[in-house]
Write a protein that holds these residues in place. Structure first.
Motif: not given
Length: 478
Positions: A60-63, A307-308, A392-395
């Protein structure tokens, strides 16, 4: 047909194609069955694009994978043949494996690079679907030495390296310090780097939890649904009991007594009163949700969960440490397909995607990096334009800017501590069986173990005997 037969057939087919091309004096039209439209050069630099097949990005980091491909394309903007394209395959790991096997065996898809789960390397190598890497020169060997040893070992089959490590994975223990404190479990008795399963069991006992229904709080949860997550949990329990199913060459090396010891270890770990009842049908998403919503105090999960959780919980509500006992290695490796007419450019792309800078991008996005230097005190930074493109990973960036105590990622100090423990965990991780029959193995193991876990009165001796017979057939390729 055996893997050896399939591999020989594959080679004979390729030889026939080459001979036909020579006899017709049209070698420039030969594409090795890849379906490509460009001319094939001896140096493996046929007309592009370089096509990379991969599973979906779970961070979920923006690929980040797509962003790295775009960075490569910017750096080769003057060369159409060196442009790369990412194709993301739908479905879970088993579906992706089936898609890739079918596409490469039939030649129906023009893939130059495949992002393979580490457990698939022996199978794809044995079937002749991916090419061994050239023997590295001194400079390349130095670069390869930076890969974490256990992680790089996943690229090797029968003494040859067939891939380069892209992103890795390892089991970690997430926990709820807020719930432990409420139960008067002080900070000095909460998870540390040397925590054991017995200490976790002791904490669960102190918590006084005995869940019967799915909505009740449990001591811990994990992934026991009949899929690869169950295999991972089983192998970790087996490794803790000193049970290893195969040798380094993929030959079965266990037996009923060892299997019973491993199954007893697993049952002890997931016994009623300790684990969340929903774990038997939980995958990564479901177990993460149960933990975030307070239905479990401890959680076994992968690094991307760190991160999630930043978008699901307050920073003070979750923490992470090493998994007690043995933790299984996961991740994906990048390999060049055997019939790629762009093999030279494909290898250059893989070198870029697994560079120190790219590996830092992967770590920042929520994956676990494969290079030891990324976890060091002076790592190379992520490519600037990739870093700017990633959230940022997960958000979101807003979540990252929040202060401790509000929903969002944890602070810099906690993040640095997490990176250190992640690097340490990877150096001691264990592998699942290395075998070209991994697909059959994991299905057999899942079927037998899930039936045992679902039984009202599980009989590990009988289960071990049945599993032993089944595994002997699987690892013999029957």
């Amino acid at each position: 047909m055996t893997y050896g037969d399939r591999r020989s057939g594959h080679r004979r087919a390729r030889t026939a194609v080459v001979l036909c091309c020579l006899l017709a004096f049209v070698s420039a039209a030969c594409t090795g069955g890849s379906g490509g439209s460009g001319e094939s050069g001896q140096d493996g630099t046929a007309a592009g694009p370089i096509v990379v097949a991969s599973g979906l990005d779970v961070t979920g980091s923006g690929s980040v994978r797509q962003q790295l491909i775009e960075e490569w394309n910017r750096r080769h903007a003057g060369s159409k043949d060196q442009q790369a394209k990412l194709v993301e395959l739908p479905g879970g790991a088993d579906q992706q494996r089936s898609q890739l096997l079918g596409a490469l065996q039939s030649g129906s898809a023009r893939y130059d690079v495949v992002n393979l789960d580490i457990t698939w390397i022996p199978e794809f190598a044995e079937a002749g679907l991916i090419s061994p890497l050239p023997v590295a020169g001194s400079g390349a060997a130095t670069e390869d030495a930076d890969f974490i040893r256990q992680v790089h070992a996943t690229t090797v089959w029968k003494g040859r390296s067939y891939a380069r490590p892209f992103n890795t994975d390892v089991g970690l223990l997430y926990y709820r310090p807020d719930l432990l404190t409420q139960a008067d479990i002080e900070a000095d008795k909460q998870p540390t780097a040397n925590w054991t399963w017995d200490q976790l069991y002791s904490s669960v006992k102190t918590l006084g939890l005995n869940p019967v229904r799915r909505d009740e709080r449990a001591g811990w949860t994990t992934q026991l649904k009949q899929y690869e997550g169950l295999t991972v949990n089983t192998v970790e329990a087996f490794a803790d009991a000193g049970v290893h199913l195969t040798d380094s060459d993929g030959r079965y090396s266990s037996g009923p007594e060892d299997l019973k010891k491993g199954l007893d270890s697993l049952l002890d770990r997931v016994g009623r009163g300790r684990v969340q009842p929903a774990a038997l049908t939980s995958d990564e998403t479901a177990s993460l949700t149960d933990f975030a919503e307070g239905r479990a105090v401890f959680l076994r999960h992968w690094p991307y969960a760190y991160g999630a959780l930043g978008s699901l919980m307050k920073a003070k509500e979750y923490a992470v440490n090493r998994l007690p006992g043995k933790a299984v290695l996961g991740g994906q490796n990048l390999a060049v397909t055997a019939d790629s007419p762009r093999a030279g450019n494909a290898r250059a792309l893989i070198t870029f995607l697994t560079s120190r800078e790219s590996e830092r991008c992967l770590l920042d996005a929520g994956f676990a990096a494969t290079r030891a230097s990324v976890y060091g005190s002076t790592p190379k930074p992520c490519w600037p334009r990739v870093a700017a493109a990633l959230r940022p990973a997960g958000g979101s960036s807003k979540a990252a800017a929040t202060e401790a105590g509000t929903t969002g990622r944890q602070g810099t100090q906690a993040r640095e501590a997490y990176i250190r423990l992640l690097g340490a965990a990877l150096t001691e991780a264990v592998q699942r069986p290395r075998t070209p029959y991994y697909g059959a193995f994991t299905q057999v193991l899942q079927s037998h173990v899930h039936a045992l876990l679902a039984a009202e009165r599980p009989d590990t001796a009988a289960a071990a005997d049945h599993l032993d017979h089944a595994l002997r057939d699987v690892f013999a390729g029957r």
